[in-house]
Design a protein around this motif. Structure first.
Motif, PDB file in Angstrom:
ATOM      1  N   GLY A   9      29.360 -87.553  54.559  1.00 41.48           N
ATOM      2  CA  GLY A   9      28.585 -87.378  53.600  1.00 41.48           C
ATOM      3  C   GLY A   9      29.440 -87.607  52.254  1.00 41.48           C
ATOM      4  N   ALA A  10      30.657 -87.256  52.267  1.00 44.75           N
ATOM      5  CA  ALA A  10      31.495 -87.710  51.195  1.00 44.75           C
ATOM      6  C   ALA A  10      31.717 -89.397  51.089  1.00 44.75           C
ATOM      7  CB  ALA A  10      33.058 -87.043  51.181  1.00 44.75           C
ATOM      8  N   LEU A  11      31.950 -89.769  52.352  1.00 49.71           N
ATOM      9  CA  LEU A  11      32.047 -91.291  52.461  1.00 49.71           C
ATOM     10  C   LEU A  11      30.789 -92.083  51.768  1.00 49.71           C
ATOM     11  CD1 LEU A  11      33.963 -91.665  55.614  1.00 49.71           C
ATOM     12  CD2 LEU A  11      34.964 -92.087  53.355  1.00 49.71           C
ATOM     13  N   ALA A  12      29.607 -91.360  52.326  1.00 52.96           N
ATOM     14  CA  ALA A  12      28.323 -91.915  51.733  1.00 52.96           C
ATOM     15  C   ALA A  12      28.129 -91.777  50.180  1.00 52.96           C
ATOM     16  CB  ALA A  12      27.147 -91.359  52.480  1.00 52.96           C
ATOM     17  N   ARG A  13      28.488 -90.841  49.784  1.00 56.40           N
ATOM     18  CA  ARG A  13      28.257 -90.655  48.459  1.00 56.40           C
ATOM     19  C   ARG A  13      29.336 -91.448  47.695  1.00 56.40           C
ATOM     20  NH1 ARG A  13      31.743 -86.809  45.637  1.00 56.40           N
ATOM     21  NH2 ARG A  13      31.817 -85.599  47.302  1.00 56.40           N
ATOM     22  N   TYR A  14      30.369 -91.712  47.996  1.00 50.95           N
ATOM     23  CA  TYR A  14      31.501 -92.534  47.406  1.00 50.95           C
ATOM     24  C   TYR A  14      31.002 -94.150  47.723  1.00 50.95           C
ATOM     25  CZ  TYR A  14      35.620 -95.474  46.430  1.00 50.95           C
ATOM     26  OH  TYR A  14      36.712 -96.363  46.064  1.00 50.95           O
ATOM     27  N   GLY A  15      30.487 -94.479  48.769  1.00 53.48           N
ATOM     28  CA  GLY A  15      30.206 -95.821  48.790  1.00 53.48           C
ATOM     29  C   GLY A  15      29.004 -96.200  47.986  1.00 53.48           C
ATOM     30  N   ILE A  59      26.291-100.787  34.228  1.00 52.77           N
ATOM     31  CA  ILE A  59      27.510-100.532  33.090  1.00 52.77           C
ATOM     32  C   ILE A  59      27.059 -99.732  32.013  1.00 52.77           C
ATOM     33  CG2 ILE A  59      28.687-102.031  31.395  1.00 52.77           C
ATOM     34  CD1 ILE A  59      28.075-104.516  33.138  1.00 52.77           C
ATOM     35  N   GLY A  60      27.822 -98.625  31.860  1.00 51.62           N
ATOM     36  CA  GLY A  60      27.524 -97.892  30.815  1.00 51.62           C
ATOM     37  C   GLY A  60      28.175 -96.620  31.139  1.00 51.62           C
ATOM     38  N   LEU A  61      28.086 -95.453  30.012  1.00 52.06           N
ATOM     39  CA  LEU A  61      28.720 -94.326  29.923  1.00 52.06           C
ATOM     40  C   LEU A  61      27.900 -93.341  31.039  1.00 52.06           C
ATOM     41  CD1 LEU A  61      30.969 -92.775  28.953  1.00 52.06           C
ATOM     42  CD2 LEU A  61      29.825 -92.001  27.040  1.00 52.06           C
ATOM     43  N   PHE A  62      26.559 -93.395  30.926  1.00 49.50           N
ATOM     44  CA  PHE A  62      25.745 -92.677  31.805  1.00 49.50           C
ATOM     45  C   PHE A  62      25.880 -92.625  33.119  1.00 49.50           C
ATOM     46  CE2 PHE A  62      21.565 -91.044  33.574  1.00 49.50           C
ATOM     47  CZ  PHE A  62      21.570 -89.961  32.658  1.00 49.50           C
ATOM     48  N   PRO A  63      26.046 -91.374  33.805  1.00 47.24           N
ATOM     49  CA  PRO A  63      26.521 -91.425  35.192  1.00 47.24           C
ATOM     50  C   PRO A  63      25.387 -91.465  36.075  1.00 47.24           C
ATOM     51  CG  PRO A  63      26.658 -89.328  34.309  1.00 47.24           C
ATOM     52  CD  PRO A  63      26.360 -90.109  33.226  1.00 47.24           C
ATOM     53  N   LEU A  64      24.889 -92.750  36.186  1.00 48.80           N
ATOM     54  CA  LEU A  64      23.379 -92.959  37.091  1.00 48.80           C
ATOM     55  C   LEU A  64      23.600 -92.766  38.467  1.00 48.80           C
ATOM     56  CD1 LEU A  64      20.613 -94.098  37.025  1.00 48.80           C
ATOM     57  CD2 LEU A  64      21.470 -96.387  37.272  1.00 48.80           C
ATOM     58  N   GLY A  65      25.046 -93.090  39.072  1.00 46.41           N
ATOM     59  CA  GLY A  65      25.232 -92.965  40.323  1.00 46.41           C
ATOM     60  C   GLY A  65      24.978 -91.615  41.004  1.00 46.41           C
ATOM     61  N   THR A  66      25.869 -90.751  40.183  1.00 45.15           N
ATOM     62  CA  THR A  66      25.726 -89.339  40.588  1.00 45.15           C
ATOM     63  C   THR A  66      24.536 -88.698  40.486  1.00 45.15           C
ATOM     64  OG1 THR A  66      27.915 -88.971  39.815  1.00 45.15           O
ATOM     65  CG2 THR A  66      26.775 -86.918  40.290  1.00 45.15           C
ATOM     66  N   LEU A  67      23.558 -89.250  39.526  1.00 50.74           N
ATOM     67  CA  LEU A  67      22.273 -88.633  39.088  1.00 50.74           C
ATOM     68  C   LEU A  67      21.185 -89.082  40.307  1.00 50.74           C
ATOM     69  CD1 LEU A  67      19.986 -87.318  37.328  1.00 50.74           C
ATOM     70  CD2 LEU A  67      19.620 -89.457  36.355  1.00 50.74           C
ATOM     71  N   LEU A  68      21.573 -90.226  40.657  1.00 51.80           N
ATOM     72  CA  LEU A  68      20.523 -90.910  41.798  1.00 51.80           C
ATOM     73  C   LEU A  68      20.960 -90.124  43.009  1.00 51.80           C
ATOM     74  CD1 LEU A  68      20.287 -94.484  41.014  1.00 51.80           C
ATOM     75  CD2 LEU A  68      18.592 -92.688  40.608  1.00 51.80           C
ATOM     76  N   ILE A  69      22.330 -89.767  43.426  1.00 50.27           N
ATOM     77  CA  ILE A  69      22.822 -89.331  44.650  1.00 50.27           C
ATOM     78  C   ILE A  69      22.419 -87.968  44.715  1.00 50.27           C
ATOM     79  CG2 ILE A  69      24.845 -88.308  45.826  1.00 50.27           C
ATOM     80  CD1 ILE A  69      26.409 -91.093  44.775  1.00 50.27           C
ATOM     81  N   ASN A  70      22.650 -87.234  43.610  1.00 44.34           N
ATOM     82  CA  ASN A  70      22.085 -85.697  43.740  1.00 44.34           C
ATOM     83  C   ASN A  70      20.476 -85.782  43.753  1.00 44.34           C
ATOM     84  OD1 ASN A  70      24.696 -84.757  43.469  1.00 44.34           O
ATOM     85  ND2 ASN A  70      24.567 -84.548  41.205  1.00 44.34           N
ATOM     86  N   ILE A  91      26.648 -98.642  43.034  1.00 41.54           N
ATOM     87  CA  ILE A  91      25.836 -98.260  41.807  1.00 41.54           C
ATOM     88  C   ILE A  91      26.368 -98.926  40.556  1.00 41.54           C
ATOM     89  CG2 ILE A  91      24.536 -96.794  40.378  1.00 41.54           C
ATOM     90  CD1 ILE A  91      23.541 -95.453  42.948  1.00 41.54           C
ATOM     91  N   GLU A  92      27.640 -98.432  40.653  1.00 39.14           N
ATOM     92  CA  GLU A  92      28.772 -99.055  39.557  1.00 39.14           C
ATOM     93  C   GLU A  92      28.793-100.392  39.342  1.00 39.14           C
ATOM     94  OE1 GLU A  92      32.385 -96.898  40.037  1.00 39.14           O
ATOM     95  OE2 GLU A  92      31.517 -94.728  39.595  1.00 39.14           O
ATOM     96  N   THR A  93      28.812-101.109  40.412  1.00 38.71           N
ATOM     97  CA  THR A  93      28.771-102.563  40.416  1.00 38.71           C
ATOM     98  C   THR A  93      27.778-103.419  39.586  1.00 38.71           C
ATOM     99  OG1 THR A  93      27.579-102.983  42.589  1.00 38.71           O
ATOM    100  CG2 THR A  93      29.927-102.593  42.650  1.00 38.71           C
ATOM    101  N   PHE A  94      26.608-102.753  39.425  1.00 42.74           N
ATOM    102  CA  PHE A  94      25.548-103.189  38.699  1.00 42.74           C
ATOM    103  C   PHE A  94      25.152-102.243  37.479  1.00 42.74           C
ATOM    104  CE2 PHE A  94      23.000-100.400  41.321  1.00 42.74           C
ATOM    105  CZ  PHE A  94      21.941-100.135  40.657  1.00 42.74           C
TER     106      PHE A  94
END
Length: 135
Positions: free
Chosen positions: A13-19, A29-40, A24-27
């Motif tokens: 699960g941690a590896l999936a979250r990191y990956g 750009i910005g301060l807003f933590p979209l990756g964590t939001l979508l994962i959660n 998501i961070e590759t596309f």
């Protein structure tokens, strides 16, 4: 042995979250933590769905249910990262983004869980009716 299953599922699960977060961070750009939001949000939905469909079906052993629910999804979603990212937004004086992040995380997180429960219950009820021969 249950601890080993939970640990292994947690590592996955941690590896999936990191990956996913890195992807998501590759596309994004910005301060807003979209990756964590979508994962959660996806983890909230998945746990709701799994709880009311797959776990209730009786097809999985209690050890697998615990490993997936607590291990995989528990480490896939992350309250600690949400908390740190909220503090980082506040420290960057991005108060509007912080408020939006907290509001979306809580509101959509609860909705995602509810929708997963609803969807899982509906699927479980349909599967049970099919097994009984009712249409």
């Amino acid at each position: 042995m249950l601890y080993v299953y939970v640990g292994l599922a947690g590592a996955l699960g941690a590896l999936a979250r990191y990956g996913i977060g890195t992807g998501i961070e590759t596309f994004w750009i910005g301060l807003f933590p979209l990756g964590t939001l979508l994962i959660n949000l996806s983890g909230s939905f998945a746990l709701g769905w799994l709880t009311h469909f797959l776990f209730r079906s009786g097809r999985l052993s209690p050890s697998v249910v615990t490993a997936v629910g607590t291990g995989f999804i528990g480490s896939f979603t992350t309250f600690s990262t949400f908390s740190v990212e909220t503090i980082e937004l506040l420290e960057a004086d991005a108060f509007g983004s912080a408020l939006l992040y907290v509001t979306l995380s809580l509101g959509l997180g609860l909705f995602s869980s509810w929708f997963g429960f609803w969807f899982g219950r509906r699927r479980f009820d349909r599967a049970a009716m099919r097994e009984e021969g009712v249409r």
